[in-house]
Design a protein around this motif. Structure first.
Motif, PDB file in Angstrom:
ATOM      1  N   PRO A   1     -67.186  -7.623 -40.058  1.00  0.00           N
ATOM      2  CA  PRO A   1     -66.486  -7.042 -41.205  1.00  0.00           C
ATOM      3  C   PRO A   1     -65.115  -7.664 -41.415  1.00  0.00           C
ATOM      4  N   LEU A   2     -64.785  -7.887 -42.683  1.00  0.00           N
ATOM      5  CA  LEU A   2     -63.488  -8.439 -43.026  1.00  0.00           C
ATOM      6  C   LEU A   2     -62.403  -7.393 -42.783  1.00  0.00           C
ATOM      7  N   PRO A   3     -61.172  -7.806 -42.528  1.00  0.00           N
ATOM      8  CA  PRO A   3     -60.092  -6.824 -42.381  1.00  0.00           C
ATOM      9  C   PRO A   3     -59.897  -6.080 -43.693  1.00  0.00           C
ATOM     10  N   PRO A   4     -59.306  -4.873 -43.629  1.00  0.00           N
ATOM     11  CA  PRO A   4     -59.095  -4.111 -44.860  1.00  0.00           C
ATOM     12  C   PRO A   4     -58.344  -4.924 -45.905  1.00  0.00           C
ATOM     13  N   ALA A   5     -58.770  -4.779 -47.147  1.00  0.00           N
ATOM     14  CA  ALA A   5     -58.143  -5.509 -48.248  1.00  0.00           C
ATOM     15  C   ALA A   5     -57.945  -4.567 -49.412  1.00  0.00           C
ATOM     16  N   LEU A   6     -56.834  -4.736 -50.129  1.00  0.00           N
ATOM     17  CA  LEU A   6     -56.518  -3.896 -51.270  1.00  0.00           C
ATOM     18  C   LEU A   6     -57.533  -4.129 -52.386  1.00  0.00           C
TER      19      LEU A   6
ATOM     20  N   ILE B   1     -50.441  -7.356 -48.843  1.00  0.00           N
ATOM     21  CA  ILE B   1     -50.917  -8.563 -48.149  1.00  0.00           C
ATOM     22  C   ILE B   1     -51.288  -9.640 -49.166  1.00  0.00           C
ATOM     23  N   GLY B   2     -50.423  -9.838 -50.131  1.00  0.00           N
ATOM     24  CA  GLY B   2     -50.611 -10.912 -51.094  1.00  0.00           C
ATOM     25  C   GLY B   2     -51.590 -10.608 -52.217  1.00  0.00           C
TER      26      GLY B   2
ATOM     27  N   SER C   1     -50.025  -0.291 -43.823  1.00  0.00           N
ATOM     28  CA  SER C   1     -48.787   0.109 -44.495  1.00  0.00           C
ATOM     29  C   SER C   1     -48.147  -1.103 -45.167  1.00  0.00           C
ATOM     30  N   GLY C   2     -47.191  -0.802 -46.063  1.00  0.00           N
ATOM     31  CA  GLY C   2     -46.434  -1.881 -46.680  1.00  0.00           C
ATOM     32  C   GLY C   2     -46.762  -2.127 -48.141  1.00  0.00           C
ATOM     33  N   THR C   3     -47.439  -1.190 -48.816  1.00  0.00           N
ATOM     34  CA  THR C   3     -47.757  -1.381 -50.229  1.00  0.00           C
ATOM     35  C   THR C   3     -46.488  -1.316 -51.066  1.00  0.00           C
ATOM     36  N   ILE C   4     -46.327  -2.260 -51.984  1.00  0.00           N
ATOM     37  CA  ILE C   4     -45.184  -2.322 -52.901  1.00  0.00           C
ATOM     38  C   ILE C   4     -45.674  -1.945 -54.295  1.00  0.00           C
ATOM     39  N   TYR C   5     -44.946  -1.026 -54.957  1.00  0.00           N
ATOM     40  CA  TYR C   5     -45.373  -0.533 -56.265  1.00  0.00           C
ATOM     41  C   TYR C   5     -44.376  -0.948 -57.341  1.00  0.00           C
TER      42      TYR C   5
END
Length: 874
Positions: free
Chosen positions: A287-292, A368-369, A325-329
């Motif tokens: 499985p791929l790492p979590p992605a937005l 994460i980009g 964590s680390g989401t920018i809005y």
């Protein structure tokens, strides 16, 4: 091996008529099944252990049993059946029928057509190709490469919910439950497109495989949160990231890969390559790492009056696990109907202006980009008008003060305000700490327990601030207790029972108060006078601040008891009493009172009498009548319940056999009604767990049980003169299957290893040899199959005899247990001849002990090798 998206895959060859069964443990062909007219697509039905195969040229859908790998049914079908999809909720297989312009449904229990939906005409005549099933919305997506559309079909009603237009040529399709979208290959654009199952909107999602790559087969794999697409012209299978739609890996395979299927047990993908005439096996990555994947906003819509405000909270949504964590809005809005207090952060507040209208709120999330944008949040602003509303301020204790809209307010002060949102603040107060806000009328508070916040004014009302003592207790106070009505109580104050009218002295401080339960009454509110404070008037229990003398009152309200009704019971003739009412026997002439409601009734058997009917009479006449000895009566007034019997010269009786049964899940039980007496013909009605079923008839009936539990069955019989009899209750206990052994072993599979035969004279002799096998492990009973290795057909049986001529042979023994697991072993047999004189045949027996791990997949992968594709026409 399972196709986790429940859809068939592949194109439709015109030359080959075989389906190959491939072992996922050895990656070798076990057997080949001839399918009339060519295999187009295949889908697996795990509930029945069957594979459905469409044959476009023969206009057939063939059904293959996955236990013995044989065709068990052939269903004639329209013109050109192609794609298949399985619906586990309805137990139906959906078929895309190109020539009939329809998507049709097959019931897997009856193997018959149960419905069809005809696709609407577009630019050309509709020609559905492939289908997939959406478990979440219970919808079927059907591609039409001729009209460049995808039809969204309600699986329950077989109606078209939406028609989505694609810019290319949609072909094969799969469902992605993480994205909530159907993914389809777009041959014209050499990429992938999606249809969102919420909006039914089309998106050119990604998956650009390069010009002329000719993407065909597609399948979503939940094991890695990714999709695999066969690029036919590039001789590759591409892995696509689920979040971005970008190609992350290419796997070179044979020439012209098309159909794909996923084996969840071994986490492998089987790709049929048309021009190589073989099947490539691809290992699915971890499985791929979590992605937005998206961002959600709560609330998703809002209606605000002019001048009021509302907070909105954004949350990231990721595939492959929880979001890091680390989401920018980044927030924005269109129009000038209001303002935002901030454009960053997960929470913002929107304040409506004074102009009514509609606007939208947007938020971008970056993690994460990866940057995604939410669905627009609609906001409706309603006019606040120019009316002023009176607001009354109350403060407990009265020595404290608050600020409203930047102006200090004391106890009992009032103000006049336009509709809107105003800032409120509970000012510091010596020896007291803020507790909570309370608002009424047209005033509401957004955060009642916060000393600072906002209040909405939409009409006249009141705003109250409550404080509690926080300083050192000083002095005492006399508390007088009042309870209304005085018959209630006592109240529990500070852990001590206090009656109405008592006066007790307490040290200054906070005390718990609990209004105890009072029969016939419900607690209404607390009230306090003098130097007593309450944080709220309605809550119970509560906290009371004692800062001097005062009176504490607990008020109760009377709760009228529910009405009761008198029911009289009558049985005719009276010798047949009693009857059963709500589970209790009632003798004729008796009566009892009951609350209004629904009650069960049951006319008990009466020797020499046959039940006739039940009637329920009220003052205004006949209310309900029943022709069954059991039923339900609704009681809403006084009345009389009658149970009537008629004399029977030949009593009618009924027994249900067997009286009890115990089986495992997956097994069936046959129940047989035995009718005696009365007058034929008879009519039987069955009930399961106390509820009538569709099962009718007085003959034996078989019931299949798939889930553990206890099931009860009863039967009622009516003869030609309307006599009715009830059977005994049969309880069937169904237990869950125990987990099978991981090993199925074959032992003592013996045969002569070397045989010397003398022809003597005449033709060469053939030696009759007896082969014997046995098995243990798994779940009996076993089925034994022998392949003699000399080209003769397989033979079933544990002990078999076969004639061998001179030569070298490799015989194979295969065994299948009751749960479909199999294992096999090989025997080497050599038959040699000699020119010696005729003599007794000598044998040297050997014994082969073999232990083979059973295949854990439910069935062998079925992969159709496809050579020719349907040629697209405009």
């Amino acid at each position: 091996m399972t196709n986790n998206n429940n859809q068939g895959t592949g194109f439709c060859p015109y030359d080959y008529t075989n389906v190959s069964v491939v072992s996922d443990s050895t990656n070798s062909i076990l057997t080949t099944i001839q399918v009339p007219g060519g295999a187009c697509a295949a889908v697996y039905d795990p509930a029945r252990g069957e594979i459905f195969v469409s044959s476009t040229n023969a206009n057939l859908v063939s059904i293959i049993n996955d236990t013995n790998n044989s065709i068990v049914a052939k269903i004639p079908w329209g013109l050109g059946p192609m794609g298949l999809a399985y619906d586990p909720q309805l137990g139906e297989v959906f078929v895309a029928v190109t020539g009939s312009k329809s998507v049709e449904a097959i019931s897997d229990s009856t193997n018959s057509v149960v419905g069809a939906v005809f696709l609407p005409n577009g630019l050309y005549r509709p020609e559905p190709w492939f289908v997939t099933y959406d478990n979440a919305k219970r919808e079927v997506f059907a591609t039409d490469g001729r009209d460049s559309t995808i039809s969204v079909i309600d699986a329950s009603t077989l109606t078209v919910n939406a028609t989505v237009t694609d810019t290319g040529w949609p072909e094969q399709i799969t469902y992605d439950p993480i994205r909530g979208e159907a993914l389809e290959t777009d041959n014209q654009n050499s990429g992938m497109s999606t249809v969102n199952d919420t909006t039914n909107g089309w998106t050119n999602w990604g998956g650009d495989l390069g010009p002329g790559s000719d993407p065909t087969g597609v399948i979503y794999v939940d094991g890695c949160h990714c999709s695999f697409v066969s690029a036919r012209a590039a001789n590759k299978v591409a892995e696509l990231d689920d979040a971005t739609g970008l190609v992350v890996h290419y796997v070179p395979v044979g020439v012209s890969p098309e159909g794909l299927i996923y084996d969840s047990g071994r986490q492998e993908i089987f790709a049929a390559t048309e021009s190589s005439n073989n099947v490539s096996v691809i290992s699915v990555p971890s499985p791929l790492p979590p992605a937005l994947a998206s961002v959600s906003v709560s609330p998703s819509t809002a209606t605000l009056s002019a001048g009021s405000s509302q907070s909105f909270t954004a949350s990231p949504v990721c595939t492959g696990g929880p979001c890091p964590s680390g989401t920018i809005y980044s927030w924005s809005m269109n129009g000038a109907l209001g303002s935002l207090n901030s454009t960053t952060g997960s929470v913002v507040r929107f304040t409506a202006g004074l102009t009514a209208g509609n606007t939208y709120l947007f938020v971008n999330a970056t993690l994460i980009g990866i940057t995604v944008q939410s669905v627009a949040v609609p906001i409706t602003v309603t006019s606040g008008g120019t009316s002023h509303y009176a607001v009354v301020f109350t403060i407990h204790p009265t020595t404290c003060a608050i600020d409203f809209n930047g102006t200090s307010q004391s106890n009992a002060s009032t103000g006049s305000y336009l509709a809107g949102t105003y800032a409120i603040l509970a000012n510091p107060c010596t020896n007291f700490a803020f507790h909570q806000w309370n608002a009424s009328g047209g005033v509401t508070v957004q955060r009642p327990t916060s000393s600072g916040g906002f209040a909405n004014v939409t009409g006249g009302g009141a705003l109250t601030a409550y404080y509690v003592w926080s300083g050192r207790p000083l002095g005492t106070g006399n508390v007088t207790f009042a309870i209304s009505p005085p018959s209630c109580g006592p109240v529990l104050f500070g852990g001590i029972n206090e009656n109405s009218g008592s006066t007790i002295q307490f040290t200054r401080g906070n005390y718990s108060a609990d209004a105890l339960v009072c029969a016939g009454y419900a607690f209404s509110k607390w009230s306090a006078t003098g130097s007593l404070t309450l944080p709220t008037l309605g809550g119970n229990p509560t906290t009371v601040g004692v800062w001097g003398n005062g009176t504490l009152t607990a008020t109760y309200t009377w709760v009228p008891p529910p009405p009761r009704y008198t029911i009289s019971f009558q049985v005719a003739p009276s010798t047949c009493s009693p009857m059963s009412f709500n589970g209790s026997n009632k003798a004729t002439g008796s009566s009892a009172t009951f609350l209004g409601g629904r009650y069960t009734i049951h006319a008990l058997p009466c020797t020499g009498e046959t039940f006739s009917q039940t009637t329920y009479q009220i003052r205004t006449g006949l209310s309900q009548a029943f022709l069954n000895p059991w039923g339900n009566v609704s009681v809403s007034t006084n009345g009389t319940l009658w149970v009537n019997y008629t004399a029977s010269s030949t009593p009618l009786s009924l027994a249900l056999i067997p009286v009890a049964s115990s089986v495992n899940a997956g097994q069936s039980v046959t129940l047989t009604p035995s009718v005696t007496g009365g007058s034929s013909p008879y009519t039987c009605l069955w009930a399961k767990n106390g509820t009538n079923t569709s099962q009718v008839g007085c003959t034996s009936a078989s019931f299949l049980f798939m889930h553990p539990g206890n099931y009860t069955y009863r039967v009622w019989v009516t003869d030609s003169v309307s006599q009715i009899a009830e059977s005994n209750t049969v309880t069937v206990t169904v237990t869950a299957l125990s987990l099978p052994s991981r090993f199925v072993a074959f032992e003592n599979a013996s045969a002569p290893n070397t045989i010397v035969s003398e022809p003597c004279s005449g033709p060469q002799n053939f030696m009759n040899e007896t082969l014997t096998g046995s098995a243990h492990g798994g779940r009996p009973p076993y089925t034994f199959w022998w392949n003699f290795g000399d080209g003769n057909p397989r033979v079933e049986g544990q002990n078999v005899s076969h004639a061998y001529g001179p030569g070298f042979y490799r015989a194979e023994l295969s065994v299948l247990d009751a749960q479909g697991r199999n294992a096999s072993t090989n025997l080497t047999i050599t038959i040699s001849s000699t020119t010696q004189a005729c003599a007794a045949v000598s044998t040297e027996p050997s014994y082969l002990w073999v232990f083979i791990v059973a295949a854990v997949a439910l069935f062998a992968a079925v992969v159709a090798v496809f050579l020719l594709r349907r040629r697209r026409t405009d």
